[in-house]
Design a protein around this motif. Structure first.
Motif, PDB file in Angstrom:
ATOM      1  N   THR A   1     -93.318  80.425   4.999  1.00  0.00           N
ATOM      2  CA  THR A   1     -93.090  80.661   3.584  1.00  0.00           C
ATOM      3  C   THR A   1     -92.470  79.419   2.951  1.00  0.00           C
ATOM      4  OG1 THR A   1     -90.883  81.581   3.976  1.00  0.00           O
ATOM      5  CG2 THR A   1     -92.738  83.118   3.994  1.00  0.00           C
ATOM      6  N   THR A   2     -92.497  79.355   1.623  1.00  0.00           N
ATOM      7  CA  THR A   2     -91.987  78.184   0.919  1.00  0.00           C
ATOM      8  C   THR A   2     -90.727  78.486   0.114  1.00  0.00           C
ATOM      9  OG1 THR A   2     -93.422  78.666  -0.975  1.00  0.00           O
ATOM     10  CG2 THR A   2     -94.277  77.188   0.734  1.00  0.00           C
ATOM     11  N   ALA A   3     -90.376  79.765  -0.021  1.00  0.00           N
ATOM     12  CA  ALA A   3     -89.232  80.132  -0.850  1.00  0.00           C
ATOM     13  C   ALA A   3     -87.919  79.741  -0.186  1.00  0.00           C
ATOM     14  CB  ALA A   3     -89.251  81.632  -1.123  1.00  0.00           C
ATOM     15  N   HIS A   4     -86.933  79.367  -1.003  1.00  0.00           N
ATOM     16  CA  HIS A   4     -85.601  79.102  -0.478  1.00  0.00           C
ATOM     17  C   HIS A   4     -84.977  80.415  -0.016  1.00  0.00           C
ATOM     18  CE1 HIS A   4     -84.945  75.013  -2.672  1.00  0.00           C
ATOM     19  NE2 HIS A   4     -86.091  75.079  -2.036  1.00  0.00           N
ATOM     20  N   VAL A   5     -84.064  80.327   0.941  1.00  0.00           N
ATOM     21  CA  VAL A   5     -83.522  81.519   1.589  1.00  0.00           C
ATOM     22  C   VAL A   5     -82.030  81.635   1.298  1.00  0.00           C
ATOM     23  CG1 VAL A   5     -83.092  82.659   3.798  1.00  0.00           C
ATOM     24  CG2 VAL A   5     -85.228  81.391   3.444  1.00  0.00           C
TER      25      VAL A   5
ATOM     26  N   ASP B   1     -75.218  77.074  -0.856  1.00  0.00           N
ATOM     27  CA  ASP B   1     -76.563  76.760  -1.326  1.00  0.00           C
ATOM     28  C   ASP B   1     -77.603  77.509  -0.514  1.00  0.00           C
ATOM     29  OD1 ASP B   1     -75.666  75.008  -3.263  1.00  0.00           O
ATOM     30  OD2 ASP B   1     -75.759  73.269  -1.938  1.00  0.00           O
ATOM     31  N   SER B   2     -78.743  77.764  -1.130  1.00  0.00           N
ATOM     32  CA  SER B   2     -79.863  78.357  -0.404  1.00  0.00           C
ATOM     33  C   SER B   2     -80.359  77.381   0.658  1.00  0.00           C
ATOM     34  CB  SER B   2     -81.003  78.700  -1.368  1.00  0.00           C
ATOM     35  OG  SER B   2     -80.573  79.616  -2.359  1.00  0.00           O
ATOM     36  N   LEU B   3     -80.922  77.928   1.721  1.00  0.00           N
ATOM     37  CA  LEU B   3     -81.501  77.102   2.771  1.00  0.00           C
ATOM     38  C   LEU B   3     -83.014  77.064   2.623  1.00  0.00           C
ATOM     39  CD1 LEU B   3     -79.496  78.365   5.907  1.00  0.00           C
ATOM     40  CD2 LEU B   3     -79.099  76.274   4.587  1.00  0.00           C
ATOM     41  N   LEU B   4     -83.627  76.031   3.168  1.00  0.00           N
ATOM     42  CA  LEU B   4     -85.077  76.006   3.297  1.00  0.00           C
ATOM     43  C   LEU B   4     -85.468  76.833   4.511  1.00  0.00           C
ATOM     44  CD1 LEU B   4     -85.738  72.212   2.632  1.00  0.00           C
ATOM     45  CD2 LEU B   4     -86.091  74.112   1.058  1.00  0.00           C
ATOM     46  N   PRO B   5     -86.715  77.276   4.609  1.00  0.00           N
ATOM     47  CA  PRO B   5     -87.135  78.020   5.801  1.00  0.00           C
ATOM     48  C   PRO B   5     -86.894  77.224   7.075  1.00  0.00           C
ATOM     49  CG  PRO B   5     -88.798  78.189   4.083  1.00  0.00           C
ATOM     50  CD  PRO B   5     -87.792  77.170   3.611  1.00  0.00           C
ATOM     51  N   ASN B   6     -86.553  77.949   8.142  1.00  0.00           N
ATOM     52  CA  ASN B   6     -86.380  77.350   9.477  1.00  0.00           C
ATOM     53  C   ASN B   6     -85.273  76.302   9.514  1.00  0.00           C
ATOM     54  OD1 ASN B   6     -88.558  78.873  10.526  1.00  0.00           O
ATOM     55  ND2 ASN B   6     -90.004  77.377   9.712  1.00  0.00           N
TER      56      ASN B   6
ATOM     57  N   THR C   1     -62.556  76.910  10.108  1.00  0.00           N
ATOM     58  CA  THR C   1     -63.269  78.149   9.810  1.00  0.00           C
ATOM     59  C   THR C   1     -64.558  77.791   9.084  1.00  0.00           C
ATOM     60  OG1 THR C   1     -61.176  79.350   9.602  1.00  0.00           O
ATOM     61  CG2 THR C   1     -63.141  80.414   8.718  1.00  0.00           C
ATOM     62  N   VAL C   2     -65.670  78.242   9.612  1.00  0.00           N
ATOM     63  CA  VAL C   2     -66.986  77.858   9.091  1.00  0.00           C
ATOM     64  C   VAL C   2     -67.905  79.071   9.023  1.00  0.00           C
ATOM     65  CG1 VAL C   2     -66.749  75.547  10.101  1.00  0.00           C
ATOM     66  CG2 VAL C   2     -67.980  77.332  11.362  1.00  0.00           C
ATOM     67  N   PHE C   3     -69.020  78.903   8.336  1.00  0.00           N
ATOM     68  CA  PHE C   3     -70.149  79.825   8.443  1.00  0.00           C
ATOM     69  C   PHE C   3     -71.207  79.185   9.334  1.00  0.00           C
ATOM     70  CE2 PHE C   3     -69.031  81.445   4.020  1.00  0.00           C
ATOM     71  CZ  PHE C   3     -68.674  82.721   4.441  1.00  0.00           C
ATOM     72  N   PHE C   4     -71.676  79.903  10.348  1.00  0.00           N
ATOM     73  CA  PHE C   4     -72.914  79.535  11.025  1.00  0.00           C
ATOM     74  C   PHE C   4     -74.033  80.257  10.277  1.00  0.00           C
ATOM     75  CE2 PHE C   4     -70.060  78.541  14.579  1.00  0.00           C
ATOM     76  CZ  PHE C   4     -70.580  77.309  14.957  1.00  0.00           C
ATOM     77  N   ARG C   5     -74.927  79.480   9.667  1.00  0.00           N
ATOM     78  CA  ARG C   5     -75.976  80.047   8.811  1.00  0.00           C
ATOM     79  C   ARG C   5     -77.347  79.654   9.336  1.00  0.00           C
ATOM     80  NH1 ARG C   5     -75.954  77.775   3.455  1.00  0.00           N
ATOM     81  NH2 ARG C   5     -76.697  79.781   2.680  1.00  0.00           N
ATOM     82  N   HIS C   6     -78.318  80.539   9.124  1.00  0.00           N
ATOM     83  CA  HIS C   6     -79.698  80.178   9.467  1.00  0.00           C
ATOM     84  C   HIS C   6     -80.662  80.945   8.585  1.00  0.00           C
ATOM     85  CE1 HIS C   6     -81.473  83.641  11.760  1.00  0.00           C
ATOM     86  NE2 HIS C   6     -80.207  83.995  11.818  1.00  0.00           N
ATOM     87  N   SER C   7     -81.865  80.393   8.424  1.00  0.00           N
ATOM     88  CA  SER C   7     -82.871  80.971   7.521  1.00  0.00           C
ATOM     89  C   SER C   7     -84.093  81.466   8.274  1.00  0.00           C
ATOM     90  CB  SER C   7     -83.297  79.931   6.476  1.00  0.00           C
ATOM     91  OG  SER C   7     -83.798  78.759   7.119  1.00  0.00           O
ATOM     92  N   MET C   8     -83.968  81.670   9.577  1.00  0.00           N
ATOM     93  CA  MET C   8     -85.111  82.118  10.374  1.00  0.00           C
ATOM     94  C   MET C   8     -85.334  83.615  10.220  1.00  0.00           C
ATOM     95  SD  MET C   8     -84.151  79.786  13.692  1.00  0.00           S
ATOM     96  CE  MET C   8     -85.518  80.323  14.716  1.00  0.00           C
ATOM     97  N   ASN C   9     -86.572  84.038  10.482  1.00  0.00           N
ATOM     98  CA  ASN C   9     -86.957  85.440  10.304  1.00  0.00           C
ATOM     99  C   ASN C   9     -86.666  86.305  11.523  1.00  0.00           C
ATOM    100  OD1 ASN C   9     -87.917  85.700   7.661  1.00  0.00           O
ATOM    101  ND2 ASN C   9     -89.868  84.736   8.185  1.00  0.00           N
TER     102      ASN C   9
ATOM    103  N   LYS D   1     -81.784  85.504   8.923  1.00  0.00           N
ATOM    104  CA  LYS D   1     -81.338  85.001   7.626  1.00  0.00           C
ATOM    105  C   LYS D   1     -79.890  85.405   7.340  1.00  0.00           C
ATOM    106  CE  LYS D   1     -86.056  85.211   5.809  1.00  0.00           C
ATOM    107  NZ  LYS D   1     -86.957  85.752   4.774  1.00  0.00           N
ATOM    108  N   SER D   2     -79.004  85.076   8.252  1.00  0.00           N
ATOM    109  CA  SER D   2     -77.625  85.536   8.147  1.00  0.00           C
ATOM    110  C   SER D   2     -76.624  84.393   8.131  1.00  0.00           C
ATOM    111  CB  SER D   2     -77.294  86.497   9.294  1.00  0.00           C
ATOM    112  OG  SER D   2     -77.354  85.827  10.547  1.00  0.00           O
ATOM    113  N   SER D   3     -75.386  84.735   7.846  1.00  0.00           N
ATOM    114  CA  SER D   3     -74.280  83.793   7.739  1.00  0.00           C
ATOM    115  C   SER D   3     -73.058  84.433   8.388  1.00  0.00           C
ATOM    116  CB  SER D   3     -74.016  83.485   6.259  1.00  0.00           C
ATOM    117  OG  SER D   3     -72.921  82.633   6.100  1.00  0.00           O
ATOM    118  N   ARG D   4     -72.592  83.845   9.495  1.00  0.00           N
ATOM    119  CA  ARG D   4     -71.484  84.459  10.239  1.00  0.00           C
ATOM    120  C   ARG D   4     -70.271  83.543  10.248  1.00  0.00           C
ATOM    121  NH1 ARG D   4     -72.548  87.727  15.600  1.00  0.00           N
ATOM    122  NH2 ARG D   4     -73.170  89.128  13.915  1.00  0.00           N
ATOM    123  N   PRO D   5     -69.106  84.046   9.774  1.00  0.00           N
ATOM    124  CA  PRO D   5     -67.885  83.245   9.854  1.00  0.00           C
ATOM    125  C   PRO D   5     -67.399  83.130  11.293  1.00  0.00           C
ATOM    126  CG  PRO D   5     -67.409  85.438   8.981  1.00  0.00           C
ATOM    127  CD  PRO D   5     -68.899  85.334   9.109  1.00  0.00           C
ATOM    128  N   TRP D   6     -66.846  81.942  11.615  1.00  0.00           N
ATOM    129  CA  TRP D   6     -66.334  81.707  12.962  1.00  0.00           C
ATOM    130  C   TRP D   6     -65.272  80.621  12.899  1.00  0.00           C
ATOM    131  CZ3 TRP D   6     -66.985  85.034  16.618  1.00  0.00           C
ATOM    132  CH2 TRP D   6     -66.643  84.719  17.938  1.00  0.00           C
TER     133      TRP D   6
END
Length: 305
Positions: free
Chosen positions: A37-41, A69-74, A96-104, A140-145
């Motif tokens: 897909t091409t949409a931002h995540v 900010d939104s992520l690009l796919p993958n 303290t950070v977010f581990f974020r990813h835009s995978m399906n 497509k989640s964001s986890r604090p750690w």
């Protein structure tokens, strides 16, 4: 579980910054993801099931995640939330950070080397650790750690200013040369154009490890007589390059020097092992010929004398 945010401080904000990487640079094979897909995540907050947080902290994490900010796919990313001095005899920092990813799909991180950088991308610390404890991250989640840096893992003696970041320290052999898109471009450029740029960067031969070179993408004469160039700046090194002065020579279709100038772009940084597109404009008064063609053209940095 401790409280992350003081009830007295209502001004909750992201103190650090963020640098996404392509999931294929971290994972290999089927784990890398193939979202076409091409949409931002926009990522959705995911709290580790073992974390028992006050509701105020959950609200704060949810607010900060929306601010990212939104992520690009993958893409896989670490977004800096806050740095705290360790409460122990041996000084250190807890990031303290977010581990974020835009995978399906659900992903799980493994042994990783992380680096703590300041706002100028200077390395402040580094550590290798297993990230399996972060748990399985839903699609497509964001986890604090919290990432602890001990005094021995840091080369500073006090907490850095805002703008710091924690990044994946990937081995050069594991990283493809990739597109480094300025935030404004990422927000305004159509997804199709971003994909075309990514595809171009992947097709080109990787620059040499010590090389920074230019590739002209587009030249156009504006209505006011200025000439606008879109140039791909290619950084093959393992360090971010900060270009405060950019001397350029433009040649026309006949090979004549059409214009020459030294540009002072604002905040032009090209990350390690990436290519970044940038716009340069030669004002009409700098153009040396009244009649010229830029159907074919060449741009380069002149050799220093």
């Amino acid at each position: 579980m401790r409280n992350f945010f003081s009830k007295k401080n209502a001004d909750v904000k992201m103190e650090g910054s963020e640098t996404p990487v392509a999931s294929g640079d971290y994972f290999s094979g089927d784990a890398a993801g193939e979202d076409t897909t091409t949409a931002h995540v926009d990522t959705e907050l995911s709290i580790h099931p073992d974390w028992k947080l006050p509701q105020e902290d959950v609200y704060s994490f949810r607010f900060l995640n929306i601010e990212c900010d939104s992520l690009l796919p993958n893409q896989l990313s670490i977004a800096g939330i806050k740095l705290d001095d360790k409460d122990s005899e041996d000084w250190g920092l807890d990031a303290t950070v977010f581990f974020r990813h835009s995978m399906n799909k659900t992903i799980e991180l493994g042994e990783t080397t992380l680096a703590l950088l300041d706002q100028n991308d200077q390395v402040l610390g580094r550590k290798t650790l297993s990230l399996k404890e972060v748990g399985k991250l839903p699609p497509k989640s964001s986890r604090p750690w919290v990432i602890p840096f001990t005094k021995d893992e840091l080369n500073i003696e006090e907490k850095p200013e805002e703008g710091w970041k924690v990044v994946f320290q990937l081995k050069p052999s594991a990283r493809k040369h990739s597109l480094d898109l300025d935030e404004k471009w990422q927000k305004t450029l159509p997804s199709k154009d971003i994909q075309d740029l990514e595809s171009l960067v992947e097709r080109l031969d990787k620059p040499k490890a010590t090389e920074v070179n230019l590739l002209g993408l587009k030249a156009a004469k504006r209505d006011n007589g200025d000439i606008q160039l879109i140039i791909l700046i290619r950084n093959g090194s393992e360090k971010t390059v900060n270009l405060e002065k950019v001397p350029l020579v433009l040649e026309d279709a006949e090979g004549d020097e059409l214009a020459k100038a030294v540009f002072s772009p604002k905040d032009l940084k090209v990350k390690a092992n990436t290519s970044k597109p940038w716009v340069f404009i030669f004002p009409e008064k700098m153009i040396k010929k009244e009649e010229y063609s830029i159907d074919q053209w060449k741009v380069y940095m002149p050799k220093s004398s």
